[in-house]
Design a protein around this motif. Structure first.
Motif, short mmCIF file in Angstrom:
data_model
loop_
_atom_site.label_atom_id
_atom_site.label_comp_id
_atom_site.label_asym_id
_atom_site.label_seq_id
_atom_site.Cartn_x
_atom_site.Cartn_y
_atom_site.Cartn_z
N ALA A 195 -7.51 12.07 -9.88
CA ALA A 195 -6.85 10.73 -9.56
C ALA A 195 -7.24 10.20 -8.74
CB ALA A 195 -5.61 10.87 -10.48
N GLU A 196 -7.08 11.04 -6.81
CA GLU A 196 -6.57 11.15 -6.09
C GLU A 196 -7.96 10.05 -5.68
OE1 GLU A 196 -5.19 12.11 -1.88
OE2 GLU A 196 -6.41 13.56 -2.72
N GLN A 197 -9.39 10.28 -6.03
CA GLN A 197 -10.19 10.08 -5.54
C GLN A 197 -10.76 8.48 -6.03
OE1 GLN A 197 -13.31 12.82 -6.47
NE2 GLN A 197 -12.48 14.76 -5.15
N ALA A 198 -9.85 8.50 -7.38
CA ALA A 198 -9.92 6.93 -7.61
C ALA A 198 -9.67 5.89 -6.81
CB ALA A 198 -9.31 6.70 -9.14
N PHE A 199 -8.48 5.99 -5.21
CA PHE A 199 -7.66 5.20 -5.26
C PHE A 199 -9.40 5.14 -3.31
CE2 PHE A 199 -4.38 6.50 -7.26
CZ PHE A 199 -3.63 5.73 -7.55
N GLY A 200 -10.06 5.57 -3.65
CA GLY A 200 -10.73 6.53 -2.05
C GLY A 200 -11.24 4.51 -1.72
N ASP A 201 -11.87 4.18 -2.45
CA ASP A 201 -12.52 2.22 -2.29
C ASP A 201 -11.58 1.35 -1.33
OD1 ASP A 201 -14.45 3.98 -2.56
OD2 ASP A 201 -15.04 2.50 -4.44
N LEU A 202 -10.80 1.14 -2.69
CA LEU A 202 -9.44 0.27 -2.34
C LEU A 202 -8.94 0.92 -0.97
CD1 LEU A 202 -8.06 -1.62 -2.78
CD2 LEU A 202 -6.26 -0.53 -4.26
N TRP B 218 1.05 -1.76 0.00
CA TRP B 218 0.13 -0.47 0.00
C TRP B 218 1.00 1.65 0.23
CZ3 TRP B 218 -4.34 1.93 -1.51
CH2 TRP B 218 -4.80 3.08 -1.13
N ALA B 219 1.89 1.44 0.68
CA ALA B 219 2.97 2.63 0.55
C ALA B 219 3.77 2.18 -0.82
CB ALA B 219 3.96 2.59 1.20
N GLU B 220 3.45 1.78 -1.82
CA GLU B 220 4.23 1.84 -2.38
C GLU B 220 2.87 2.29 -3.55
OE1 GLU B 220 6.26 -1.82 -4.58
OE2 GLU B 220 7.18 -1.70 -3.00
N LEU B 221 1.60 1.91 -3.34
CA LEU B 221 0.54 2.55 -4.27
C LEU B 221 0.13 3.42 -3.24
CD1 LEU B 221 -1.57 2.14 -6.23
CD2 LEU B 221 -3.41 0.79 -4.89
N ALA B 222 0.34 4.31 -2.60
CA ALA B 222 0.87 5.53 -1.78
C ALA B 222 0.83 6.87 -2.70
CB ALA B 222 0.36 5.73 -0.51
N THR B 223 2.36 6.19 -3.16
CA THR B 223 3.34 7.29 -3.57
C THR B 223 2.98 7.22 -4.84
OG1 THR B 223 5.28 5.81 -2.57
CG2 THR B 223 6.02 7.29 -3.93
N LEU B 224 2.67 6.02 -5.51
CA LEU B 224 1.92 6.12 -7.17
C LEU B 224 0.71 7.43 -7.01
CD1 LEU B 224 2.62 2.81 -8.38
CD2 LEU B 224 4.33 5.18 -8.94
N LEU C 135 0.28 9.81 -4.95
CA LEU C 135 -0.01 10.72 -4.78
C LEU C 135 1.26 11.82 -6.09
CD1 LEU C 135 0.95 13.51 -3.25
CD2 LEU C 135 3.39 12.67 -2.09
N GLU C 136 1.89 11.13 -6.85
CA GLU C 136 2.28 11.46 -8.73
C GLU C 136 0.64 11.42 -9.12
OE1 GLU C 136 5.18 9.73 -9.58
OE2 GLU C 136 5.87 8.43 -8.28
N ALA C 137 -0.01 10.71 -9.20
CA ALA C 137 -1.33 10.97 -10.36
C ALA C 137 -1.76 12.36 -9.82
CB ALA C 137 -2.18 9.21 -9.48
N LYS C 138 -1.96 12.54 -8.46
CA LYS C 138 -2.82 13.97 -8.05
C LYS C 138 -1.57 15.02 -8.81
CE LYS C 138 -4.05 15.81 -4.22
NZ LYS C 138 -4.38 16.37 -2.52
N THR D 30 -11.50 -2.59 -9.75
CA THR D 30 -12.18 -1.83 -11.05
C THR D 30 -12.11 -0.77 -10.68
OG1 THR D 30 -13.29 -4.31 -11.20
CG2 THR D 30 -14.39 -1.77 -12.37
N LYS D 31 -12.32 0.28 -9.81
CA LYS D 31 -13.06 2.11 -9.93
C LYS D 31 -11.27 2.56 -10.39
CE LYS D 31 -13.79 5.85 -6.89
NZ LYS D 31 -14.98 5.64 -5.75
N ILE D 32 -9.96 1.79 -9.63
CA ILE D 32 -9.10 2.10 -10.27
C ILE D 32 -8.91 1.60 -11.96
CG2 ILE D 32 -6.44 1.92 -9.72
CD1 ILE D 32 -6.93 1.78 -7.11
#
Length: 202
Positions: A122-129, A104-110, A112-115, A189-191
């Motif tokens: 883009a950041e909101q796409a990660f909310g459910d996961l 998750w830490a690796e995805l959280a870094t990505l 931030l880059e997406a935001k 799927t949302k992502i």
């Protein structure tokens, strides 16, 4: 005759200067256009790579959640025989949660880059996961609390059957069709819906 020659020489010199100036301007314009094109290609490539990494890592996070939920526990027999079964179970789940935290830490870094590149949607796409990652952590804590792992002297644990069953439905992976599994796949799927177009459009 000499004067005519001098004027002709001046005209040719002026013509060469004009041609040289236009040539220089043309080279500069071509260079600017080339640099602009290169920057667009570079940006497109970097955005493509980021979107691809996000898609892969989101699936790895989902797999890590499911690994936490695996009902298969390879307990240390010596610890079990010594009466430390509950601690041994906790150790296994702690290792699984550490792996999930790392993924998750690796995805959280990505994220931030997406935001930074694509702003808040883009950041909101990660909310459910992200919510499901927090949920499995809290449910694992509750799982061991219901088993009395954190009970201090004189304290009682409200482990009524309904509460235990609700916790078990999240903690234990039954199948890919169970309710929590479906929530995980829906979150991924949302992502995918947001970032797959970033991969296709570059």
């Amino acid at each position: 005759m000499n004067i005519c020659f001098s004027i002709s020489e001046v005209n040719w010199s002026l013509t060469k200067d004009v041609i040289s100036i236009f040539g220089t301007i043309a080279v500069v314009l071509i260079g600017i256009y080339g640099l602009s094109t290169w920057k667009k290609q570079l940006r497109g490539t970097s955005e493509y790579e980021l979107a691809k990494k996000i898609l892969v890592k989101s699936h790895q996070v989902a797999q890590a959640i499911q690994a936490v939920r695996s009902p298969m526990l390879f307990l240390n027999k010596e610890e079990v025989d010594a009466g430390n079964r509950l601690k041994e179970e906790q150790r296994i789940y702690d290792e699984r949660l550490k792996n999930l935290s790392s993924e998750w830490a690796e995805l959280a870094t990505l994220k931030l880059e997406a935001k930074i590149i694509w702003s808040s949607p883009a950041e909101q796409a990660f909310g459910d996961l992200e919510s499901l990652v927090r949920k499995i952590r809290s449910e694992i804590w509750l799982h061991f609390w219901l088993k009395g792992a954190y009970k201090s002297g004189g304290a009682t644990v409200d482990n009524n059957p309904e509460r235990v069953a609700a916790n078990d439905a999240i903690v234990y992976l039954i199948s890919d069709d169970d309710d929590f599994s479906q929530k995980i796949y829906a979150a991924v799927t949302k992502i995918e819906l947001y970032f797959q177009c970033k991969v296709r459009s570059t």
